[in-house]
Design an enzyme around this catalytic site. Structure first.
Site, PDB file in Angstrom:
ATOM      1  N   ASP A   9       0.776  -1.176   0.077  1.00 30.23           N
ATOM      2  CA  ASP A   9      -0.091  -0.104   0.097  1.00 30.23           C
ATOM      3  C   ASP A   9       0.928   1.198   0.073  1.00 30.23           C
ATOM      4  OD1 ASP A   9      -2.354   1.728   0.544  1.00 30.23           O
ATOM      5  OD2 ASP A   9      -1.764   1.792   2.716  1.00 30.23           O
ATOM      6  N   LEU A  10       0.548   2.303  -0.409  1.00 30.90           N
ATOM      7  CA  LEU A  10       1.274   3.375  -0.460  1.00 30.90           C
ATOM      8  C   LEU A  10       1.069   4.539   0.868  1.00 30.90           C
ATOM      9  CD1 LEU A  10       3.200   5.391  -2.067  1.00 30.90           C
ATOM     10  CD2 LEU A  10       1.452   6.435  -2.762  1.00 30.90           C
ATOM     11  N   ASP A  11      -0.122   4.971   0.906  1.00 32.82           N
ATOM     12  CA  ASP A  11      -0.217   6.162   1.897  1.00 32.82           C
ATOM     13  C   ASP A  11      -0.097   5.322   3.321  1.00 32.82           C
ATOM     14  OD1 ASP A  11      -0.709   8.054   0.265  1.00 32.82           O
ATOM     15  OD2 ASP A  11      -2.653   7.713  -0.155  1.00 32.82           O
ATOM     16  N   THR A  17       1.402   9.989   3.964  1.00 34.47           N
ATOM     17  CA  THR A  17       0.641  10.987   3.341  1.00 34.47           C
ATOM     18  C   THR A  17      -1.025  10.885   3.877  1.00 34.47           C
ATOM     19  OG1 THR A  17       0.563   9.092   1.596  1.00 34.47           O
ATOM     20  CG2 THR A  17       1.373  11.439   1.097  1.00 34.47           C
ATOM     21  N   LYS A  45      -8.834   5.836   5.694  1.00 34.70           N
ATOM     22  CA  LYS A  45      -7.704   5.196   5.331  1.00 34.70           C
ATOM     23  C   LYS A  45      -8.190   4.191   4.278  1.00 34.70           C
ATOM     24  CE  LYS A  45      -4.699   6.755   8.894  1.00 34.70           C
ATOM     25  NZ  LYS A  45      -3.770   6.232  10.223  1.00 34.70           N
ATOM     26  N   SER A 114      -2.332   0.548  -4.479  1.00 40.18           N
ATOM     27  CA  SER A 114      -2.847   1.869  -3.646  1.00 40.18           C
ATOM     28  C   SER A 114      -4.320   2.335  -4.288  1.00 40.18           C
ATOM     29  CB  SER A 114      -1.871   3.004  -3.707  1.00 40.18           C
ATOM     30  OG  SER A 114      -2.537   4.148  -3.277  1.00 40.18           O
ATOM     31  N   ALA A 115      -4.975   2.905  -3.393  1.00 43.40           N
ATOM     32  CA  ALA A 115      -6.442   3.341  -3.814  1.00 43.40           C
ATOM     33  C   ALA A 115      -6.094   4.756  -4.341  1.00 43.40           C
ATOM     34  CB  ALA A 115      -7.503   3.422  -2.643  1.00 43.40           C
ATOM     35  N   LYS A 145     -11.287  -0.780  -1.974  1.00 39.27           N
ATOM     36  CA  LYS A 145     -10.768  -1.519  -0.758  1.00 39.27           C
ATOM     37  C   LYS A 145     -11.873  -1.228   0.098  1.00 39.27           C
ATOM     38  CE  LYS A 145      -5.998  -0.584  -1.017  1.00 39.27           C
ATOM     39  NZ  LYS A 145      -4.845   0.212  -0.497  1.00 39.27           N
ATOM     40  N   GLU A 169      -0.254  -3.105   4.702  1.00 36.88           N
ATOM     41  CA  GLU A 169      -1.380  -2.163   4.932  1.00 36.88           C
ATOM     42  C   GLU A 169      -1.403  -1.640   5.985  1.00 36.88           C
ATOM     43  OE1 GLU A 169      -3.704  -0.724   3.877  1.00 36.88           O
ATOM     44  OE2 GLU A 169      -4.160  -1.302   1.919  1.00 36.88           O
ATOM     45  N   ASP A 170      -1.836  -0.250   5.925  1.00 35.56           N
ATOM     46  CA  ASP A 170      -2.146   0.203   7.352  1.00 35.56           C
ATOM     47  C   ASP A 170      -3.564   0.608   7.581  1.00 35.56           C
ATOM     48  OD1 ASP A 170      -2.512   2.466   5.172  1.00 35.56           O
ATOM     49  OD2 ASP A 170      -2.464   3.875   6.710  1.00 35.56           O
TER      50      ASP A 170
END
Ligand code: B16
Ligand code: MG
Length: 230
Positions: A9-11, A17, A45, A114-115, A145, A169-170
């Site tokens: 995942d990114l953020d 971010t 998130k 990522s979303a 997601k 994932e966060d």
């Protein structure tokens, strides 16, 4: 050679971010007389921009015309991008680069899932785009997601079966998506929030190379539940 697919995942996983999304949504919500807490923010998130605004409007029992909805999403994104534009590689979260380099060295599949529709520009800003064989972002999916679509496309692009993929994932929604996809889910954050994950680490500094090596070899599997932790 054992080859697994590692989907990031990114953020909130590669860069923080998540804090910029929170600031930008809060400013936008406050401008229309709605407030929400950091606890409520957990629900934003990992979910899409559209779904985020829908949730905020639900919290404020407010409805908008389609035009106004689109206008507010644009305002939020402009505000968010004003934070993003100042980013550089100093904002990469601790030990993320080391983990990516380790996986590259071990010739593993690496994808982004990522979303965010801003994912590619963020990866470019922090100089990490070349670490990823595949990038799946909010422009590539039709279902947000917790739907597993983003990760299943990532596995397909890596040409690796979902059961041989691992997701970092966060978000609660992202962990649910990874679980539904049949992938090993690794939560990055708090155990109390991410308790549906197979494993949870506070951040990548807490994840040993032995843990990653054991995943690659197949010694660590899905649902062996939190024997190694925090
Ligand atoms: P954008 P991730 C997600 O990214 C964020 O966690 C979520 O808060 C945001 O609403 C979503 O991206 C859409 O982002 O507005 O940039 O398209 O965590 O899936 O990398
Ligand atoms: Mg995230």
């Amino acid at each position: 050679m054992n080859k697994k697919g590692f989907i990031f995942d990114l953020d909130g996983v590669i860069v923080d971010t998540a804090k910029y999304h929170f600031l930008a949504w809060k400013k936008l919500a406050n401008s229309i007389g709605i407030d929400f807490s950091e606890v409520q923010n957990e629900q934003l998130k990992g979910v899409s921009r559209v779904r985020s605004l829908e949730k905020i409007l639900e919290w404020g029992s407010t409805s908008l015309s389609q035009d106004e909805f689109m206008r507010l999403m644009g305002l939020k994104n402009d505000n968010y991008l004003s934070y993003i534009n100042t980013m550089d590689d100093s904002e990469i979260l601790p030990d993320v680069t080391e983990t990516l380099n380790f996986l590259v060295e071990k010739q593993q599949g690496i994808a982004l899932g990522s979303a965010s529709r801003n994912a590619r520009s963020i990866l470019t800003k922090v100089n990490l785009l070349d670490k990823f064989q595949s990038v799946v972002d909010g422009n590539d999916v039709s279902k947000a997601k917790p739907d597993p679509e983003v990760f299943l496309i990532g596995a397909k692009l890596l040409n690796i079966e979902p059961e041989n993929c691992i997701v970092f994932e966060d978000s609660v929604a992202g962990i649910q998506a990874a679980n539904t996809a049949g992938m090993i889910s690794i939560g990055i954050g708090e155990n109390s929030v991410l308790h549906e994950a197979d494993y949870v680490f506070k951040d990548f500094t807490k994840m040993s190379k032995t843990f990653i090596t054991d995943i690659i070899s197949g010694k660590i599997e899905k649902q062996s539940k939190k024997s190694i932790n925090q």
